[in-house]
Design an enzyme around this catalytic site. Structure first.
Site, PDB file in Angstrom:
ATOM      1  N   LEU A  79       0.798  -1.227   0.000  1.00 26.83           N
ATOM      2  CA  LEU A  79       0.000   0.000   0.000  1.00 26.83           C
ATOM      3  C   LEU A  79       0.831   1.279   0.000  1.00 26.83           C
ATOM      4  CD1 LEU A  79      -2.809  -1.221   2.407  1.00 26.83           C
ATOM      5  CD2 LEU A  79      -2.812  -1.174  -0.087  1.00 26.83           C
ATOM      6  N   CYS A  80       2.132   1.146  -0.216  1.00 20.31           N
ATOM      7  CA  CYS A  80       2.991   2.332  -0.298  1.00 20.31           C
ATOM      8  C   CYS A  80       2.851   2.986  -1.665  1.00 20.31           C
ATOM      9  CB  CYS A  80       4.462   1.949  -0.086  1.00 20.31           C
ATOM     10  SG  CYS A  80       4.879   1.651   1.622  1.00 20.31           S
ATOM     11  N   HIS A  81       2.899   4.318  -1.671  1.00 20.15           N
ATOM     12  CA  HIS A  81       2.863   5.071  -2.923  1.00 20.15           C
ATOM     13  C   HIS A  81       4.240   5.045  -3.579  1.00 20.15           C
ATOM     14  CE1 HIS A  81      -0.512   6.820  -0.699  1.00 20.15           C
ATOM     15  NE2 HIS A  81      -1.036   7.086  -1.879  1.00 20.15           N
ATOM     16  N   MET A 117       8.708   4.619   5.310  1.00 20.11           N
ATOM     17  CA  MET A 117       8.848   3.245   4.826  1.00 20.11           C
ATOM     18  C   MET A 117      10.088   3.093   3.950  1.00 20.11           C
ATOM     19  SD  MET A 117       6.602   1.701   6.458  1.00 20.11           S
ATOM     20  CE  MET A 117       7.008   0.121   5.756  1.00 20.11           C
ATOM     21  N   GLU A 118      10.437   4.135   3.213  1.00 20.03           N
ATOM     22  CA  GLU A 118      11.633   4.075   2.373  1.00 20.03           C
ATOM     23  C   GLU A 118      12.887   3.996   3.237  1.00 20.03           C
ATOM     24  OE1 GLU A 118       8.322   4.944  -0.086  1.00 20.03           O
ATOM     25  OE2 GLU A 118       8.898   5.812   1.834  1.00 20.03           O
ATOM     26  N   ASP A 132      23.888 -11.600   4.155  1.00 23.86           N
ATOM     27  CA  ASP A 132      24.126 -12.444   2.992  1.00 23.86           C
ATOM     28  C   ASP A 132      25.603 -12.508   2.637  1.00 23.86           C
ATOM     29  OD1 ASP A 132      23.418 -13.983   0.594  1.00 23.86           O
ATOM     30  OD2 ASP A 132      23.950 -12.160  -0.489  1.00 23.86           O
TER      31      ASP A 132
END
Length: 165
Positions: A79-81, A117-118, A132
């Protein structure tokens, strides 16, 4: 929060998940900073510091992975733009107290929605990349402490995590 009561902005009146409509919001400068860490054995940290990790430059690769991930956040979080970021910076520093590496990411834009969120995605992917690249030497590494440190801009105003330095 609406009238002091917490609300989930991505849930509509019928309880369905939806993308928030930001079309009526004002464009403002929005900045968010997040952090996290990768705890590891001292020997693993020494390998990374010396550039002797089997897969190459751990810190440089993790920094690039974090930047790339921030730019792809809308592809990862439903739901992120999609955003036109104007800046993403990822800093990775040794922390002897862990021992391990601390990751901090800052995202910035002028727009109608925030970049929390970014910043969080950048930190998460940078930490996963560190894991990793060094897992051949240390599968017991621990990723943790991923949190929003601060954000500014937008209708909800500024936020600073109570435990942020």
């Amino acid at each position: 929060m609406s009238g002091g009561k917490p609300v989930l902005t991505h849930i509509d009146a019928s309880g369905e998940a939806h993308m928030v409509d930001v079309s009526d919001k004002a464009e403002t400068v929005r900045i968010a900073t997040a952090e996290g860490y990768v705890k590891m054995a001292l020997e693993t940290l020494a390998l990374i510091r010396q550039g002797n990790a089997k897969k190459g430059d751990v810190i440089g690769t993790a920094r690039l992975a974090g930047i790339m991930a921030a730019k792809r956040t809308a592809d990862l979080i439903p739901l992120c733009h999609p955003l036109m970021l104007t800046k993403v910076a990822v800093e990775i520093e040794e922390d002897a107290a862990l021992p391990g590496l601390r990751v901090m990411a800052t995202a910035k834009l002028t727009g109608k929605t925030g970049v929390e969120m970014e910043a969080l995605t950048a930190v998460s992917i940078a930490c996963l990349t560190i894991y990793d690249m060094a897992k051949a030497a240390d599968k017991a590494m621990e990723i943790g402490g991923i949190r929003l440190l601060e954000k500014s801009g937008g209708k909800s105003g500024d936020f600073r995590h109570p435990e942020a330095k």
